[in-house]
Motif scaffolding. Structure first.
Motif, PDB file in Angstrom:
ATOM      1  N   ILE A  15     -31.310 -63.663 -47.002  1.00 17.06           N
ATOM      2  CA  ILE A  15     -30.720 -62.501 -47.677  1.00 17.06           C
ATOM      3  C   ILE A  15     -29.943 -61.640 -46.674  1.00 17.06           C
ATOM      4  CG2 ILE A  15     -31.283 -60.320 -48.841  1.00 17.06           C
ATOM      5  CD1 ILE A  15     -33.645 -61.766 -50.150  1.00 17.06           C
ATOM      6  N   PHE A  16     -28.782 -61.143 -47.110  1.00 22.81           N
ATOM      7  CA  PHE A  16     -28.019 -60.204 -46.285  1.00 22.81           C
ATOM      8  C   PHE A  16     -28.700 -58.838 -46.374  1.00 22.81           C
ATOM      9  CE2 PHE A  16     -25.088 -63.610 -46.366  1.00 22.81           C
ATOM     10  CZ  PHE A  16     -24.189 -63.426 -45.319  1.00 22.81           C
ATOM     11  N   ASN A  17     -29.448 -58.508 -45.343  1.00 26.11           N
ATOM     12  CA  ASN A  17     -30.246 -57.288 -45.314  1.00 26.11           C
ATOM     13  C   ASN A  17     -29.406 -56.114 -44.807  1.00 26.11           C
ATOM     14  OD1 ASN A  17     -32.410 -55.467 -45.143  1.00 26.11           O
ATOM     15  ND2 ASN A  17     -32.871 -56.108 -43.041  1.00 26.11           N
ATOM     16  N   ILE A  18     -29.328 -55.056 -45.587  1.00 28.52           N
ATOM     17  CA  ILE A  18     -28.509 -53.896 -45.226  1.00 28.52           C
ATOM     18  C   ILE A  18     -28.890 -53.354 -43.848  1.00 28.52           C
ATOM     19  CG2 ILE A  18     -28.005 -51.480 -45.828  1.00 28.52           C
ATOM     20  CD1 ILE A  18     -28.245 -52.291 -48.775  1.00 28.52           C
ATOM     21  N   GLY A  19     -30.182 -53.330 -43.552  1.00 30.93           N
ATOM     22  CA  GLY A  19     -30.642 -52.797 -42.269  1.00 30.93           C
ATOM     23  C   GLY A  19     -30.142 -53.573 -41.073  1.00 30.93           C
ATOM     24  N   ASP A  20     -29.808 -54.874 -41.256  1.00 32.67           N
ATOM     25  CA  ASP A  20     -29.259 -55.666 -40.153  1.00 32.67           C
ATOM     26  C   ASP A  20     -27.852 -55.215 -39.803  1.00 32.67           C
ATOM     27  OD1 ASP A  20     -31.556 -57.177 -40.079  1.00 32.67           O
ATOM     28  OD2 ASP A  20     -30.748 -58.831 -41.270  1.00 32.67           O
ATOM     29  N   PHE A  21     -27.134 -54.683 -40.785  1.00 39.26           N
ATOM     30  CA  PHE A  21     -25.727 -54.335 -40.596  1.00 39.26           C
ATOM     31  C   PHE A  21     -25.500 -52.835 -40.419  1.00 39.26           C
ATOM     32  CE2 PHE A  21     -25.883 -58.378 -42.819  1.00 39.26           C
ATOM     33  CZ  PHE A  21     -25.051 -59.155 -42.034  1.00 39.26           C
ATOM     34  N   ILE A  22     -26.500 -52.024 -40.823  1.00 43.92           N
ATOM     35  CA  ILE A  22     -26.457 -50.584 -40.549  1.00 43.92           C
ATOM     36  C   ILE A  22     -27.797 -50.214 -39.919  1.00 43.92           C
ATOM     37  CG2 ILE A  22     -25.918 -48.309 -41.507  1.00 43.92           C
ATOM     38  CD1 ILE A  22     -24.777 -49.649 -43.954  1.00 43.92           C
ATOM     39  N   PRO A  23     -27.968 -50.508 -38.628  1.00 44.71           N
ATOM     40  CA  PRO A  23     -29.278 -50.343 -37.977  1.00 44.71           C
ATOM     41  C   PRO A  23     -29.863 -48.938 -38.092  1.00 44.71           C
ATOM     42  CG  PRO A  23     -27.782 -51.592 -36.576  1.00 44.71           C
ATOM     43  CD  PRO A  23     -26.964 -51.075 -37.711  1.00 44.71           C
ATOM     44  N   SER A  24     -29.019 -47.931 -38.193  1.00 46.52           N
ATOM     45  CA  SER A  24     -29.530 -46.556 -38.228  1.00 46.52           C
ATOM     46  C   SER A  24     -30.360 -46.266 -39.479  1.00 46.52           C
ATOM     47  CB  SER A  24     -28.364 -45.558 -38.139  1.00 46.52           C
ATOM     48  OG  SER A  24     -27.487 -45.724 -39.247  1.00 46.52           O
ATOM     49  N   ILE A  25     -30.188 -47.063 -40.542  1.00 45.34           N
ATOM     50  CA  ILE A  25     -30.976 -46.840 -41.761  1.00 45.34           C
ATOM     51  C   ILE A  25     -31.954 -47.992 -42.024  1.00 45.34           C
ATOM     52  CG2 ILE A  25     -29.172 -45.425 -42.798  1.00 45.34           C
ATOM     53  CD1 ILE A  25     -28.519 -47.837 -44.632  1.00 45.34           C
ATOM     54  N   ALA A  26     -32.135 -48.864 -41.021  1.00 42.16           N
ATOM     55  CA  ALA A  26     -33.033 -50.012 -41.209  1.00 42.16           C
ATOM     56  C   ALA A  26     -34.445 -49.554 -41.570  1.00 42.16           C
ATOM     57  CB  ALA A  26     -33.055 -50.869 -39.946  1.00 42.16           C
ATOM     58  N   TRP A  27     -34.862 -48.409 -41.023  1.00 40.98           N
ATOM     59  CA  TRP A  27     -36.229 -47.917 -41.260  1.00 40.98           C
ATOM     60  C   TRP A  27     -36.486 -47.633 -42.740  1.00 40.98           C
ATOM     61  CZ3 TRP A  27     -36.864 -43.035 -43.389  1.00 40.98           C
ATOM     62  CH2 TRP A  27     -35.729 -42.219 -43.398  1.00 40.98           C
ATOM     63  N   MET A  28     -35.418 -47.407 -43.502  1.00 37.98           N
ATOM     64  CA  MET A  28     -35.583 -47.086 -44.917  1.00 37.98           C
ATOM     65  C   MET A  28     -35.913 -48.333 -45.752  1.00 37.98           C
ATOM     66  SD  MET A  28     -32.340 -44.468 -45.234  1.00 37.98           S
ATOM     67  CE  MET A  28     -32.643 -44.034 -46.954  1.00 37.98           C
ATOM     68  N   ASP A  29     -35.552 -49.519 -45.253  1.00 37.39           N
ATOM     69  CA  ASP A  29     -35.812 -50.784 -45.959  1.00 37.39           C
ATOM     70  C   ASP A  29     -35.400 -50.681 -47.431  1.00 37.39           C
ATOM     71  OD1 ASP A  29     -36.598 -53.391 -46.389  1.00 37.39           O
ATOM     72  OD2 ASP A  29     -38.744 -52.931 -46.531  1.00 37.39           O
ATOM     73  N   LEU A  30     -34.126 -50.384 -47.647  1.00 37.72           N
ATOM     74  CA  LEU A  30     -33.635 -50.072 -48.988  1.00 37.72           C
ATOM     75  C   LEU A  30     -33.860 -51.200 -49.991  1.00 37.72           C
ATOM     76  CD1 LEU A  30     -30.275 -48.309 -48.038  1.00 37.72           C
ATOM     77  CD2 LEU A  30     -32.380 -47.234 -48.882  1.00 37.72           C
ATOM     78  N   GLN A  31     -33.818 -52.456 -49.527  1.00 37.02           N
ATOM     79  CA  GLN A  31     -34.008 -53.589 -50.445  1.00 37.02           C
ATOM     80  C   GLN A  31     -35.459 -54.051 -50.518  1.00 37.02           C
ATOM     81  OE1 GLN A  31     -30.829 -54.942 -47.857  1.00 37.02           O
ATOM     82  NE2 GLN A  31     -30.203 -56.344 -49.486  1.00 37.02           N
ATOM     83  N   GLY A  32     -36.316 -53.448 -49.701  1.00 34.24           N
ATOM     84  CA  GLY A  32     -37.723 -53.871 -49.683  1.00 34.24           C
ATOM     85  C   GLY A  32     -37.952 -55.202 -49.009  1.00 34.24           C
TER      86      GLY A  32
END
Length: 510
Positions: free
Chosen positions: A221-238
């Motif tokens: 899966i293309f994980n948002i946190g991999d591409f915007i590291p500053s918001i990786a902690w939020m784990d938006l997609q779970g």
């Protein structure tokens, strides 16, 4: 009226100012001209092209490549990404610039599933990776090693065929991926641990299959946190939370395997298995040393990639033959001529079964087990096809798109093994040298199990086709050929089939 020298000074300063301004803009223009990025979609502010990819990124990227070309640039969050979608583009990155793209980018899958990149798949190119690769090739995945455990393959495949034969006698449908995972896990278990992983097919082996599929799906899966590291902690997609839970399950299973293996060490004196060899390298004072985490991470690679990628190819091949009965008929005719119906197919028969091997190549082309090769990242800036590729740019090679490119393959949507029997395609092999067909990738980071994967697919698929007629259960209706995206390309609906024996009954019990 100001003095002459004052006017001269003003003109002189103005000239200097104009000179530097002009030089700055000229250099900027030259720099921009020299550093022209490949074409690609503009995307959205902040997130870039991430929302464009959808649930089937390999398909979306193939469609975008038709518009933007074989080398395509996408801004993915704060990261640069380039996609190669033709054989020539793949060759440029994976052969000409292979060393520059020899590392993997940081990502959640490597961190949470692969023990923080301590495995062979995600580790940086360097001494530790080379040792893991060397040990794997020498003792499990290389040519000599594969010959050494050929009897294990025959034994486990015999077990699976007998179970299928019993189902055929009862006219019960078999769920193909469950059977394949059970057999392959036991093959790999015998080489690594010196024992079968599952004694009987049941809930334990099905849970293992579910864990493998979940790992390959989540890692793709293309994980948002991999591409915007500053918001990786939020784990938006779970995704990362699920990865951590799955990792605990895998770690518990691998720990249990290693503990049980240590308890039986006295039974293997003089006959070390692969895990024994790995453990011998955990305290090596004379060279690169492996940690217990490296060992666990490598076992995870072998049990997941070793079972899932090959089983998905075999499942797709069987599904294509069930949809194209004339292909199955030709395969049966070749096998009856070469092998007959009085015995099981053997690995030594494979070189004589040219049509079977063409079926395997056609499946590798149309249904590559890894649709987007595992991502790589540029160590330094470079140039491809006249385009500037910045340092730290992620690379994806769309293997799925290459296999379905009408400029490369005639009628690419047809399942036509004959395309590999004559003409320019007859010499193409899926081993990383022919960039029209690179199901295992290419270059120094080609899948370490490529040779094993080809052996398993040809032998297992050949045996299943030779042993049975394959039919769609009446209640299934039309066979579903939809894909489910992940690190490995699964069938969205697992293949179920009714079997009818083709061989003499004695062949199934020998």
């Amino acid at each position: 009226m100001p003095p002459l020298d004052s006017l001269f000074l003003q003109d002189f300063l103005a000239a200097i100012f104009l000179f530097f301004i002009t030089r700055y803009f000229v250099r900027s223009l030259v720099r921009k001209r020299k550093r022209k990025l490949p074409p690609g979609p503009k995307g959205w502010p902040v997130v870039g092209a991430l929302p464009l990819l959808g649930s089937m990124p390999h398909v979306t990227l193939a469609q975008l490549a038709k518009k933007y070309g074989p080398v395509m640039y996408l801004k993915m969050g704060t990261c640069n990404m380039v996609v190669a979608s033709t054989p020539d583009a793949a060759r440029a990155f994976l052969k000409t610039l292979d060393l520059n793209f020899s590392n993997r980018p940081p990502n959640a899958g490597a961190t949470h599933l692969a023990y923080n990149s301590q495995d062979m798949v995600f580790a940086d190119y360097g001494p530790r990776w080379k040792l893991l690769r060397k040990l794997s090739n020498l003792h499990m995945l290389g040519g000599k090693a594969l010959e050494d455990w050929s009897q294990i393959r025959a034994l486990e495949l015999g077990h699976m065929v007998r179970v299928m034969y019993e189902s055929s006698q009862k006219r019960e449908a078999v769920v193909v991926p469950e059977m394949l995972t059970y057999a392959m896990a036991n093959m790999i278990g015998q080489v690594i641990l010196g024992r079968r992983v599952f004694e009987t097919k049941g809930s334990e082996s099905n849970e293992f299959k579910d864990m493998v599929v979940e790992l390959m799906t989540s890692a793709g899966i293309f994980n948002i946190g991999d591409f915007i590291p500053s918001i990786a902690w939020m784990d938006l997609q779970g995704i990362e939370g699920k990865m951590m839970k799955l990792h605990k399950r895998w770690d518990a299973l691998l720990t249990k395997m290693m503990e049980e293996h240590a308890e039986t060490a006295h039974n293997r004196k003089g006959k070390p298995d692969f895990l024994d060899i790995l453990m011998d390298n955990t305290g090596n004072p004379d060279g690169e040393e492996l940690s217990l985490v490296n060992v666990k991470a490598l076992l995870l690679n072998l049990f997941t990639a070793g079972t899932d990628t090959s089983s998905s190819i075999i499942e797709w091949a069987l599904a294509e033959m069930m949809k194209n009965p004339e292909v199955l008929k030709k395969a049966h005719e070749e096998m009856d001529e070469v092998v007959g119906r009085n015995r099981m197919l053997e690995e030594s028969d494979i070189p004589k079964l040219t049509y079977l091997r063409a079926i395997c190549k056609e499946t590798f082309r149309k249904h590559p087990s890894t649709p987007l090769n595992l991502p790589r990242v540029s160590i330094q800036a470079c140039e491809v096809n006249g385009y500037y590729i910045p340092k730290d740019t992620r690379l994806s090679v769309n293997i799925w798109a290459i296999g379905r490119d009408p400029d490369v393959w005639e009628n690419p949507m047809d399942f036509n093994p004959e395309r590999f029997l004559s003409g320019k395609n007859a010499k193409i092999e899926p081993r990383g040298n022919d960039f029209e067909l690179i199901p295992f990738g290419a270059g120094r980071r080609i899948c370490a199990g490529a040779r094993m994967g080809i052996v398993l697919v040809e032998y297992i698929l050949g045996t299943l086709v030779h042993s049975f007629d394959w039919m769609v259960p009446p209640e299934t209706g039309e066979l579903n050929m939809d894909e489910a995206f992940g690190l490995a390309l699964q069938k969205a609906v697992p293949l179920s089939a009714l079997l009818r024996r083709r061989l003499e009954p004695s062949a199934y019990v020998s």
